[in-house]
Scaffold this active site. Structure first.
Site, PDB file in Angstrom:
ATOM      1  N   HIS A 134     -53.134  -7.682 -15.191  1.00  0.00           N
ATOM      2  CA  HIS A 134     -52.775  -9.113 -15.198  1.00  0.00           C
ATOM      3  C   HIS A 134     -51.713  -9.366 -16.261  1.00  0.00           C
ATOM      4  CE1 HIS A 134     -54.090 -13.464 -14.559  1.00  0.00           C
ATOM      5  NE2 HIS A 134     -53.095 -13.520 -15.454  1.00  0.00           N
ATOM      6  N   HIS A 158     -47.656 -11.509 -16.805  1.00  0.00           N
ATOM      7  CA  HIS A 158     -46.609 -12.367 -16.237  1.00  0.00           C
ATOM      8  C   HIS A 158     -45.258 -11.837 -16.708  1.00  0.00           C
ATOM      9  CE1 HIS A 158     -49.334 -15.692 -14.880  1.00  0.00           C
ATOM     10  NE2 HIS A 158     -50.122 -15.055 -15.738  1.00  0.00           N
ATOM     11  N   GLN A 191     -47.749 -21.316 -10.021  1.00  0.00           N
ATOM     12  CA  GLN A 191     -48.032 -21.800 -11.382  1.00  0.00           C
ATOM     13  C   GLN A 191     -48.303 -23.296 -11.447  1.00  0.00           C
ATOM     14  OE1 GLN A 191     -47.691 -20.065 -14.961  1.00  0.00           O
ATOM     15  NE2 GLN A 191     -49.106 -21.771 -14.792  1.00  0.00           N
ATOM     16  N   HIS A 200     -55.815 -17.260 -10.429  1.00  0.00           N
ATOM     17  CA  HIS A 200     -56.049 -17.821 -11.762  1.00  0.00           C
ATOM     18  C   HIS A 200     -57.159 -18.855 -11.573  1.00  0.00           C
ATOM     19  CE1 HIS A 200     -52.392 -15.871 -12.988  1.00  0.00           C
ATOM     20  NE2 HIS A 200     -52.475 -16.380 -14.213  1.00  0.00           N
ATOM     21  N   GLU A 228     -59.317 -21.472 -15.368  1.00  0.00           N
ATOM     22  CA  GLU A 228     -58.832 -21.163 -16.717  1.00  0.00           C
ATOM     23  C   GLU A 228     -58.763 -22.458 -17.508  1.00  0.00           C
ATOM     24  OE1 GLU A 228     -54.926 -19.432 -16.995  1.00  0.00           O
ATOM     25  OE2 GLU A 228     -55.174 -18.927 -19.111  1.00  0.00           O
ATOM     26  N   ASP A 245     -52.078 -10.506 -19.943  1.00  0.00           N
ATOM     27  CA  ASP A 245     -51.689 -11.833 -19.483  1.00  0.00           C
ATOM     28  C   ASP A 245     -50.257 -12.176 -19.853  1.00  0.00           C
ATOM     29  OD1 ASP A 245     -51.974 -14.183 -18.091  1.00  0.00           O
ATOM     30  OD2 ASP A 245     -53.227 -15.194 -19.567  1.00  0.00           O
TER      31      ASP A 245
HETATM   32 FE   FE2 Z   1     -52.259 -15.386 -16.153  1.00  0.00          FE
END
Ligand code: FE2
Length: 418
Positions: A62, A64, A157, A215, A218, A314
């Protein structure tokens, strides 16, 4: 090529192994007198590993890459919240160009490769009408094939139902070639949008035959319950372990009665979990005074329930997390602290969170693991055991992918002068 005296995955004995044509060919335990069944072939190169720890390569489940190495552009995240991070990225992503994304992602991947990472699942923001980052990361994935293996997640996102043309954009991302479909139910405007977005991506996963990585929840809101919807759909559709729930930090705030009931469904659904201990420890609990929640999912309880859980990084120096160099050892170190997994055997086993367990999330299957017939992907650490490796932040001395050396590090020389 013959490698001698490897300590495979904390084993008490040593192993010799041979690789040829990019695969592990034979492995043999070294006897107490130092001999093994494997003898060098004529003109065969022999490397004595001297008892160093050998692991299957690190898997980053995971990250980005599209936002990596943008910290401070156009400004740093001062509140330290997920939501300020999303706002900053919303401004920054307009400056992304195809080549600029590729260059930053490649720089981040090189940092990770130095740390023994060979397999990476990267999310790519597809709430962008041009899908610039997604196209760039798919191209980079194709260029790196055979050296590092990437999976690209179509990641909305700013939401699917809460972003203009969100549904069309995520479908387009899959048509372009994303390997995995994502969602962000806790960020959708309403609970109905949240449920609908999960139903929609499960349909897309079936239509395009791709994996799922959401996701999921979170947030420190105990009422955020995307996880139950995701797990139920995974169970009902049979997608099962093709589904991963990332973050699930809201489980930290669930009441124990509800989590206990939920655990049954989670186990039945066979979904995977990714905990991102560095970033969630930084981002979560920001609306608490004291006591402040730790902001990570219930890793220990999920493992005890028989669920597969991995650790991920992440973010690396971006609007959500200003630190990091993509080292899974840092992730593991924080992960075992914040989840209180510090019994000796728990520490020794924690390498699995960034190797085998992460490989299961990515469905690497027979393309992963040190066994005869499998591709010769492995790393050599400058330590005898994982316990020592974690305590000394041991260097990854060498990283072989398909039998090819893709990264190496000279040990640091530290001298005591008193
Ligand atoms: Fe993430």
């Amino acid at each position: 090529m013959l490698f001698r005296n490897a300590r495979l995955e904390n084993s008490s004995s040593l192993t010799d192994f041979r690789i040829a044509d990019g695969k592990f060919v034979e492995l043999s335990t070294v006897k107490e007198d130092g001999t093994s069944a494997l003898l060098p072939l004529p003109q065969e190169e022999v490397i004595d590993l001297g008892g160093k720890l050998v692991l299957p390569p690190f898997v980053e489940p995971h990250i980005h890459l599209d936002s990596a190495l943008t910290a401070g552009e156009p400004r740093f995240n001062l509140s330290g919240t997920l939501f300020e991070g999303i706002d900053i990225w919303s401004e920054r992503k307009h400056a992304c160009t195809h080549e600029e994304v590729k260059e930053r992602a490649f720089a981040a991947l090189q940092m990770m490769a130095k740390n023994g990472v060979q397999f990476v699942r990267s999310h790519a923001d597809c709430t962008d009408p041009k899908l610039t980052a997604l196209r760039a990361l798919c191209e980079l994935r194709d260029e790196l094939k055979g050296t590092m293996e990437l999976q690209i997640v179509a990641f909305p996102q700013e939401g699917i139902h809460s972003f203009p043309n969100g549904k069309e954009l995520i479908r387009k991302a899959l048509e372009i070639g994303a390997d995995v479909v994502g969602a962000i139910p806790h960020f959708e405007f309403t609970r109905e949008y949240s449920v609908d977005s999960l139903n929609y991506i499960i349909e897309l996963a079936q239509e395009f035959d791709v994996l799922v990585d959401v996701h999921c929840d979170e947030i420190d809101d105990g009422a955020s319950r995307g996880l139950e919807t995701l797990a139920a759909r995974a169970l009902e559709t049979g997608l099962a372990d093709r589904v991963t729930a990332s973050h699930t930090t809201a489980t930290h705030s669930y009441n124990n009665a509800y989590f206990s009931k939920l655990t049954r469904l989670l186990r039945m659904s066979e979904i995977n979990f990714v905990c991102n201990p560095l970033v969630n420890t930084h981002l979560q609990g920001r609306f608490d005074t004291y006591p402040k929640r730790r902001g990570v999912t219930r890793v220990k309880e999920l493992l005890e329930a028989g669920c597969n859980v991995a650790f991920g990084h992440d973010d690396v120096r971006d609007p959500w997390y200003p630190m990091g160099d993509g080292n899974p050892m840092d992730v593991t170190h924080m992960g075992i602290h914040v989840n209180q997994m510090m019994g000796y055997q728990q520490i020794m086993d924690s390498y699995k969170m960034v190797t085998h367990n992460a490989a299961r999330c990515l469905h690497l299957e027979d393309n992963y693991g040190i066994a005869a017939g499998r591709p010769a992907h492995f790393i050599v650490l400058n330590a005898d055991t994982w316990y020592d490796a974690l305590n000394t932040r041991a260097e990854v001395l060498s990283s072989y992918h398909g039998g090819k050396l893709i990264a190496q590090t000279q040990p640091r020389l530290k001298e005591i002068l008193f």
